[in-house]
Design an enzyme around this catalytic site. Structure first.
Site, PDB file in Angstrom:
ATOM      1  N   ASN A 256      22.047  21.345  74.818  1.00 27.48           N
ATOM      2  CA  ASN A 256      21.295  22.354  74.079  1.00 27.48           C
ATOM      3  C   ASN A 256      22.095  22.781  72.848  1.00 27.48           C
ATOM      4  O   ASN A 256      23.330  22.850  72.873  1.00 27.48           O
ATOM      5  CB  ASN A 256      20.881  23.544  74.952  1.00 27.48           C
TER       6      ASN A 256
ATOM      7  N   CYS B 144      12.168  23.268  80.893  1.00 24.10           N
ATOM      8  CA  CYS B 144      11.180  24.233  80.410  1.00 24.10           C
ATOM      9  C   CYS B 144       9.859  23.512  80.113  1.00 24.10           C
ATOM     10  O   CYS B 144       9.796  22.273  80.081  1.00 24.10           O
ATOM     11  CB  CYS B 144      11.700  24.948  79.161  1.00 24.10           C
TER      12      CYS B 144
ATOM     13  N   CYS C 145      16.561  22.433  73.394  1.00 21.02           N
ATOM     14  CA  CYS C 145      17.012  22.180  74.764  1.00 21.02           C
ATOM     15  C   CYS C 145      17.721  20.827  74.880  1.00 21.02           C
ATOM     16  O   CYS C 145      17.473  19.910  74.094  1.00 21.02           O
ATOM     17  CB  CYS C 145      15.834  22.169  75.723  1.00 21.02           C
TER      18      CYS C 145
ATOM     19  N   CYS D 232       9.887  20.974  77.187  1.00 21.19           N
ATOM     20  CA  CYS D 232      10.587  19.723  77.515  1.00 21.19           C
ATOM     21  C   CYS D 232       9.764  18.863  78.467  1.00 21.19           C
ATOM     22  O   CYS D 232       9.782  17.635  78.371  1.00 21.19           O
ATOM     23  CB  CYS D 232      11.964  20.018  78.094  1.00 21.19           C
TER      24      CYS D 232
ATOM     25  N   GLU E  71      17.264  18.480  77.094  1.00 20.03           N
ATOM     26  CA  GLU E  71      16.358  17.360  77.390  1.00 20.03           C
ATOM     27  C   GLU E  71      15.786  16.789  76.094  1.00 20.03           C
ATOM     28  O   GLU E  71      15.727  15.579  75.894  1.00 20.03           O
ATOM     29  CB  GLU E  71      15.203  17.837  78.290  1.00 20.03           C
TER      30      GLU E  71
ATOM     31  N   GLU F  33      21.937  25.809  70.070  1.00 19.89           N
ATOM     32  CA  GLU F  33      21.305  27.092  69.742  1.00 19.89           C
ATOM     33  C   GLU F  33      21.496  27.431  68.263  1.00 19.89           C
ATOM     34  O   GLU F  33      22.186  26.722  67.516  1.00 19.89           O
ATOM     35  CB  GLU F  33      21.871  28.178  70.663  1.00 19.89           C
TER      36      GLU F  33
HETATM   37  N1  THU Z   1      17.689  25.178  78.054  1.00 24.97           N
HETATM   38  C1  THU Z   1      17.821  23.813  78.093  1.00 24.97           C
HETATM   39  O1  THU Z   1      18.590  23.226  77.323  1.00 24.97           O
HETATM   40  N2  THU Z   1      17.100  23.129  78.997  1.00 24.97           N
HETATM   41  C2  THU Z   1      16.305  23.703  79.948  1.00 24.97           C
HETATM   42  O2  THU Z   1      15.724  22.980  80.735  1.00 24.97           O
HETATM   43  C3  THU Z   1      16.174  25.157  80.013  1.00 24.97           C
HETATM   44  C4  THU Z   1      16.780  25.904  78.891  1.00 24.97           C
HETATM   45  C5  THU Z   1      18.503  25.913  77.105  1.00 24.97           C
HETATM   46  C6  THU Z   1      17.773  26.511  75.935  1.00 24.97           C
HETATM   47  C7  THU Z   1      18.710  27.639  75.543  1.00 24.97           C
HETATM   48  O3  THU Z   1      19.724  27.124  74.704  1.00 24.97           O
HETATM   49  C8  THU Z   1      19.352  28.052  76.848  1.00 24.97           C
HETATM   50  O4  THU Z   1      19.128  26.993  77.758  1.00 24.97           O
HETATM   51  C9  THU Z   1      18.786  29.334  77.430  1.00 24.97           C
HETATM   52  O5  THU Z   1      17.406  29.291  77.514  1.00 24.97           O
END
Ligand code: THU
Length: 137
Positions: free
Chosen positions: A47, A93, A58, A96, A60, A49
């Site tokens: 991920n 999520c 994310c 994804c 994925e 940000e």
């Molecule tokens: N996140 C992911 O990378 N994958 C997921 O399946 C759930 C959420 C990340 C997005 C964000 O950077 C952090 O987790 C919190 O939501």
């Protein structure tokens, strides 16, 4: 083609390594993901940000977009492994799930974590009645 135990192990190692590369200064929630191509190649992602929170990407989707960006023209995902350094596993999520479905309508999605707990589902269970490329005319 079913994913072999050796491939699952390699995907899990790759997802865990990718989580270590996460850029998650806001949520502090580090995620890694790894996908398997039909040729047996593994792509991983983490991920990423942003101070503008809505732009967070994310793990994925990072893995999938990385595969496409690196020339996987006929990407068909057999398996996705997600890793979070938590006590319980994290399922992808909704966004994804949709992107996984685009390239892996029969994909298996496994969520792993630092304990032995894991989730293991078909993408069609995570995203029933999915909208996908076949719906378009
Ligand atoms: N996140 C992911 O990378 N994958 C997921 O399946 C759930 C959420 C990340 C997005 C964000 O950077 C952090 O987790 C919190 O939501």
């Amino acid at each position: 083609m079913p994913t072999t135990p050796a491939q699952l192990q390699a995907l899990t190692v790759a997802a865990r390594k990718a989580a270590g590369r996460a850029y998650a200064p806001y949520s502090k929630f580090k995620v890694g993901a790894a996908i398997l191509t039909p040729a047996g190649k593994i792509y991983s992602g983490c991920n990423v940000e942003n101070a503008s929170y809505g732009l967070c990407n994310c793990a994925e989707r990072s893995a999938i977009f990385g595969a496409i960006s690196n020339g996987e023209r006929r990407l068909k995902i057999a398996c996705v492994v997600v890793f979070t350094p938590t006590d319980s596993p994290t399922a992808p999520c909704g966004a994804c799930r949709q992107v996984i479905y685009e390239f892996g309508p029969t994909a298996r999605v496994i969520s792993t974590c630092r304990s032995r707990a894991r989730l293991d589902h078909a993408i069609t269970d995570l995203l029933p009645n999915a909208f996908g490329p076949d719906n378009l005319i």
